[in-house]
Design an enzyme around this catalytic site. Sequence first.
Site, mmCIF file in Angstrom:
data_model
loop_
_atom_site.group_PDB
_atom_site.id
_atom_site.type_symbol
_atom_site.label_atom_id
_atom_site.label_comp_id
_atom_site.label_asym_id
_atom_site.label_seq_id
_atom_site.Cartn_x
_atom_site.Cartn_y
_atom_site.Cartn_z
ATOM 1 N N LYS A 107 42.604 31.657 46.543
ATOM 2 C CA LYS A 107 43.116 31.887 45.059
ATOM 3 C C LYS A 107 43.484 30.678 44.263
ATOM 4 O O LYS A 107 43.699 30.572 42.827
ATOM 5 C CB LYS A 107 44.296 32.756 45.104
ATOM 6 C CG LYS A 107 43.626 34.429 45.437
ATOM 7 C CD LYS A 107 44.665 35.368 45.358
ATOM 8 C CE LYS A 107 44.129 36.697 45.606
ATOM 9 N NZ LYS A 107 43.717 37.055 46.978
HETATM 10 C C1 LIG Z 1 42.865 38.113 47.490
HETATM 11 C C2 LIG Z 1 42.375 37.729 48.912
HETATM 12 C C3 LIG Z 1 41.378 38.546 49.139
HETATM 13 C C4 LIG Z 1 40.419 39.366 48.521
HETATM 14 O O1 LIG Z 1 39.688 38.764 47.376
HETATM 15 P P1 LIG Z 1 39.223 39.769 46.019
HETATM 16 O O2 LIG Z 1 38.703 38.621 45.041
HETATM 17 O O3 LIG Z 1 40.343 40.346 45.664
HETATM 18 O O4 LIG Z 1 38.137 40.368 46.597
HETATM 19 C C5 LIG Z 1 40.611 38.041 50.588
HETATM 20 N N1 LIG Z 1 41.284 37.256 51.429
HETATM 21 C C6 LIG Z 1 42.687 36.872 51.154
HETATM 22 C C7 LIG Z 1 43.285 36.032 52.054
HETATM 23 C C8 LIG Z 1 42.929 36.920 49.842
HETATM 24 O O5 LIG Z 1 44.187 36.171 49.246
#
Ligand SMILES: *Cc1c(COP(=O)(O)O)cnc(C)c1O
Length: 434
Positions: A107
């Site tokens: 993210k």
């Molecule tokens: C947010 C997150 C996900 C999921 O990603 P999406 O874009 O919501 O499908 C998977 N793994 C981790 C570690 C995350 O922080």
Amino acid sequence: MKYYSTNGKAPIADLHKAVVKGLAEDRGLYMPERINKLPQEFFDNIEKMSFQEIAYTVASAFFGEDVEPEALHDIVYDTLQFDCPVVNVKDDIYTLELFHGPTLAFKDVGARFMARLLQYFIKQENNHKEVNVLVATSGDTGSAVANGFLGVDGIHVYVLYPKGKVSPIQECQFTTLGKNITAIEVDGVFDDCQALVKNAFMDAELNEHMKLTSANSINVARFLPQAFYYFNAYARMKEQGKADNLVMCVPSGNFGNICAALFGHQMGLPIKRFIAANNANDIFYNYLQTGKYEPKPSKQTLANAMDVGDPSNFARIYDLYGKSHAKITSLISGATYSDEQIKETMRECYKASGYILDPHGACGYQALVDGLQPGEVGVFCETAHPAKFKEKVDEILGIDVEIPERLANFMKGTKQSVEMSKDFADFKAYLLKQ
Ligand SMILES: *Cc1c(COP(=O)(O)O)cnc(C)c1O
């Protein structure tokens, strides 16, 4: 570039509006009216380009009409101050490591890009006021957003989180920052935090007093930049002569990450097919099997960042393929794993290769073990560093996962937070004093 809403009832927006608003007026998700194909020449030479060069080319295709080339160049290069390498795990299974950013999760890419793009647009506004970003978090989003916006001029971030309900490692990533980041510790659960944020956006008096916006993961400026690292993964695999039959496997929750990969595919990225790996929250998996999309309350699992019962970005994927189940299933398959299977996978992978998976990446790895056909090469996203889930990973593998220095540094900082009740009147009174 113009952006329309997946619900089809909101006015068309420009990029500036889509980024500042996040969600369209009809509560739909913004979609670009066109997805520009990249020229064949770009793919022919991609392996000679750096990650940043590739990312800038991709960013220009989306944002080039709306952002000055030099500014966009700076935003991209400043966002990508870390690498997203592809690493072999075993046989024809590779991992795209997305945890080399400041908060050790993928993210970071979207959050850092969005912060810089938002700042660019705010500066263009006449007599611009400080913008206040409100974000409710159950853990990971708060740290990525807070760190993405840290030190960005003209923006103040309020991170609301449920007291005592996030892990100490997660908490220190947004409570020790200071500067333009304020952590608000709410005496309640995550839903209370989210309700406070939603009420704030709807409160006329508050919106009169201060400029409010969200940094939600559905924002086009957060999800589209995630396409950058899929192009880079392709380039790095092509360098090794392994890119002809690539399968990209994405551990998915809200489906923003895989959605960015699918946008990349629409731009011409030569990925043969995709796998969406789920934990026990199997809504998308069931949609693939039955053609029916049936949201359910989320179940708590080991891979908690994927505990989503109604994935927001499904609307984007559905729209992208003209609502055709046949088109979607011809390109994307699914997988779903229980906590027991996740644990088993982590043990098997560690034993076979020495690679330490986190519980989210484990779903991706296992989906490739189960689904890769002869002749295919698989790349799964390792979406977070295993040390972010240290207690669980240590217990499952019987090891002592090393904590990377940048994570340890957060833990040395001093916690600063504002205590808040879950009563909106208290939160409003606090914001009115700022
Ligand atoms: C947010 C997150 C996900 C999921 O990603 P999406 O874009 O919501 O499908 C998977 N793994 C981790 C570690 C995350 O922080």
